[in-house]
Design a protein around this motif. Structure first.
Motif, short mmCIF file in Angstrom:
data_model
loop_
_atom_site.label_atom_id
_atom_site.label_comp_id
_atom_site.label_asym_id
_atom_site.label_seq_id
_atom_site.Cartn_x
_atom_site.Cartn_y
_atom_site.Cartn_z
N LYS A 111 0.77 -1.22 0.01
CA LYS A 111 0.16 0.05 -0.13
C LYS A 111 0.76 1.06 0.02
N GLN A 149 3.02 4.41 -1.17
CA GLN A 149 3.22 5.61 -2.18
C GLN A 149 4.12 6.65 -2.12
N SER A 198 5.77 10.21 -1.69
CA SER A 198 5.10 11.46 -1.50
C SER A 198 5.22 12.58 -2.56
N ASN A 209 9.05 3.18 -0.22
CA ASN A 209 7.95 3.44 0.70
C ASN A 209 6.86 2.51 0.80
N LYS A 226 2.59 4.41 4.19
CA LYS A 226 2.22 5.77 4.20
C LYS A 226 3.54 6.75 4.46
N TYR A 227 3.83 6.42 5.87
CA TYR A 227 4.80 7.50 6.38
C TYR A 227 6.03 6.85 6.83
#
Length: 204
Positions: A20, A22, A24, A119, A122-123
């Motif tokens: 999942k 992605q 930034s 990545n 998310k973070y």
């Protein structure tokens, strides 16, 4: 060794969550920023076990750099740039009658890395790759660290809303002169482990 085991664990966690992920910067031309590295340990040693040589005890370092992050896919970025690092060591002489007292030295290296960011969740991201190190130190107490090195790390990132600015923190392990450009039979290597902090501006 502890740092290597830590990063292997983070790699396994990243594999499980990467589907999942992605970048930034996937909708931009990338990002440019400034970095600071430190808050860690540094060391100097030989791969071989040698007798009758002095010891080197790392006493800290800092690094300042400029970074450029370019998206390759939705989950992968390539990162490059340039950094200047300064290192401190405490040198003790080999055992001998009446050895001189330990003394301090410094060394400076300019790095040009080419690394990949993966990545996930998310973070978070994993990063690793190669670097060209250029030893700029004037003292000759340490083998020159000009050559090809490598680094690996894991990081956390956060992008501000409504403004093209982001931040990241990147615990990492780096080794210099894995493939040294000098011709010594027994070459001294250096490494460091610590935290890299960055502020980046997303290019339109």
């Amino acid at each position: 060794m502890k740092q290597i085991l830590f990063f292997i664990l983070c790699l396994l966690i990243g594999i499980s969550g990467s589907l999942k992920a992605q970048s930034s910067f996937s909708k931009s031309k990338g990002a440019i920023g400034i970095t600071y590295s430190g808050l860690g340990d540094n060391d100097a040693y030989y791969f071989e076990s040698l007798v009758g040589i002095g010891g080197y005890d790392g006493k800290g370092y800092y690094s300042l750099g400029i970074t450029y992050i370019r998206p390759i896919t939705k989950r992968l970025d390539i990162e490059t740039g340039i950094s200047y690092s300064k290192y401190k060591y405490r040198v003790s002489s080999a055992p001998m009658p009446d050895p001189p007292a330990p003394y301090n030295i410094t060394n400076a290296v300019v790095d040009i890395p080419v690394t990949v960011r993966w990545n996930f969740l998310k973070y978070f991201f994993l990063n690793g790759g190669l670097l060209l190190g250029i030893d700029t130190g004037k003292e000759n107490h340490l083998d020159r660290q000009t050559g090809i090195g490598a680094m690996i790390g894991v990081g956390v990132k956060y992008d501000l809303k409504n403004v093209p600015v982001g931040f990241f923190a990147n615990p990492y392990f780096k080794m210099h002169s894995l493939l040294p450009f000098s011709m010594e039979k027994y070459h001294q290597r250096t490494d460091e482990s610590g935290f890299r902090f960055g502020v980046v501006y997303s290019l339109p």
